[in-house]
Design a protein around this motif. Structure first.
Motif, mmCIF file in Angstrom:
data_model
loop_
_atom_site.group_PDB
_atom_site.id
_atom_site.type_symbol
_atom_site.label_atom_id
_atom_site.label_comp_id
_atom_site.label_asym_id
_atom_site.label_seq_id
_atom_site.Cartn_x
_atom_site.Cartn_y
_atom_site.Cartn_z
ATOM 1 N N LEU A 1 0.833 -1.206 0.000
ATOM 2 C CA LEU A 1 0.000 0.000 0.000
ATOM 3 C C LEU A 1 0.867 1.256 0.000
ATOM 4 C CD1 LEU A 1 -2.938 1.078 0.174
ATOM 5 C CD2 LEU A 1 -2.619 1.164 2.642
ATOM 6 N N ARG A 2 1.939 1.235 0.800
ATOM 7 C CA ARG A 2 2.843 2.395 0.853
ATOM 8 C C ARG A 2 3.541 2.624 -0.481
ATOM 9 N NH1 ARG A 2 3.881 0.766 6.200
ATOM 10 N NH2 ARG A 2 5.700 -0.439 5.578
ATOM 11 N N THR A 3 3.817 1.557 -1.230
ATOM 12 C CA THR A 3 4.452 1.741 -2.540
ATOM 13 C C THR A 3 3.434 2.120 -3.613
ATOM 14 O OG1 THR A 3 4.309 -0.628 -3.005
ATOM 15 C CG2 THR A 3 6.374 0.174 -2.059
ATOM 16 N N ALA A 4 2.174 1.733 -3.410
ATOM 17 C CA ALA A 4 1.142 2.040 -4.399
ATOM 18 C C ALA A 4 0.688 3.497 -4.317
ATOM 19 C CB ALA A 4 -0.058 1.118 -4.210
ATOM 20 N N GLN A 5 0.727 4.072 -3.120
ATOM 21 C CA GLN A 5 0.220 5.429 -2.937
ATOM 22 C C GLN A 5 0.930 6.464 -3.821
ATOM 23 O OE1 GLN A 5 0.265 6.874 1.079
ATOM 24 N NE2 GLN A 5 -0.983 8.652 0.581
ATOM 25 N N PRO A 6 2.268 6.527 -3.810
ATOM 26 C CA PRO A 6 2.910 7.532 -4.684
ATOM 27 C C PRO A 6 2.645 7.269 -6.163
ATOM 28 C CG PRO A 6 4.560 6.352 -3.370
ATOM 29 C CD PRO A 6 3.227 5.813 -3.005
ATOM 30 N N GLU A 7 2.491 6.000 -6.522
ATOM 31 C CA GLU A 7 2.234 5.668 -7.921
ATOM 32 C C GLU A 7 0.859 6.196 -8.348
ATOM 33 O OE1 GLU A 7 3.913 4.680 -11.213
ATOM 34 O OE2 GLU A 7 4.919 4.270 -9.325
ATOM 35 N N LEU A 8 -0.125 6.045 -7.480
ATOM 36 C CA LEU A 8 -1.460 6.575 -7.767
ATOM 37 C C LEU A 8 -1.431 8.098 -7.870
ATOM 38 C CD1 LEU A 8 -3.706 4.326 -5.552
ATOM 39 C CD2 LEU A 8 -4.253 4.991 -7.878
ATOM 40 N N MET A 9 -0.749 8.738 -6.940
ATOM 41 C CA MET A 9 -0.687 10.200 -6.963
ATOM 42 C C MET A 9 0.094 10.712 -8.170
ATOM 43 S SD MET A 9 -2.571 11.187 -4.674
ATOM 44 C CE MET A 9 -3.597 9.859 -4.098
ATOM 45 N N ARG A 10 1.081 9.957 -8.614
ATOM 46 C CA ARG A 10 1.822 10.327 -9.818
ATOM 47 C C ARG A 10 0.893 10.271 -11.028
ATOM 48 N NH1 ARG A 10 5.912 6.929 -9.295
ATOM 49 N NH2 ARG A 10 6.884 8.337 -7.825
#
Length: 90
Positions: free
Chosen positions: A51-60
């Motif tokens: 989840l922590r790695t997915a969050q910046p990817e979603l925001m990007r």
């Protein structure tokens, strides 16, 4: 078919953006899938890490204009809620 030089250029640009955006969207889906797989296995630590790695990817994806801000927020919220429930279910 495009006739003017400008419309031909816009068609080329649109095709190029399509491939870039398709790759970005696919990458976002991959990160989300990793979170869902971790949830399915019941491993809370792995799910939180994913989840922590997915969050910046979603925001990007939001900043690049691939997905809408509210869509990304909704997906993050739902994933976070599911991750928080992983340990409590057993």
């Amino acid at each position: 078919m495009a006739n003017t030089p400008q419309s031909k250029k816009r068609a080329r640009q649109a095709a190029r953006r399509l491939t870039v955006n398709k790759a970005r969207r696919s990458r976002i889906r991959t990160f989300i899938r990793r979170v869902e797989e971790a949830i399915a296995t019941g491993d809370k630590e792995a799910a939180e890490t994913a989840l922590r790695t997915a969050q910046p990817e979603l925001m990007r994806g939001v900043t690049k204009g691939v997905i809408h801000k509210n869509t990304a927020s909704r997906k993050m919220s739902r994933l976070a809620h599911r991750v928080s429930k992983v340990g409590a279910e057993g």
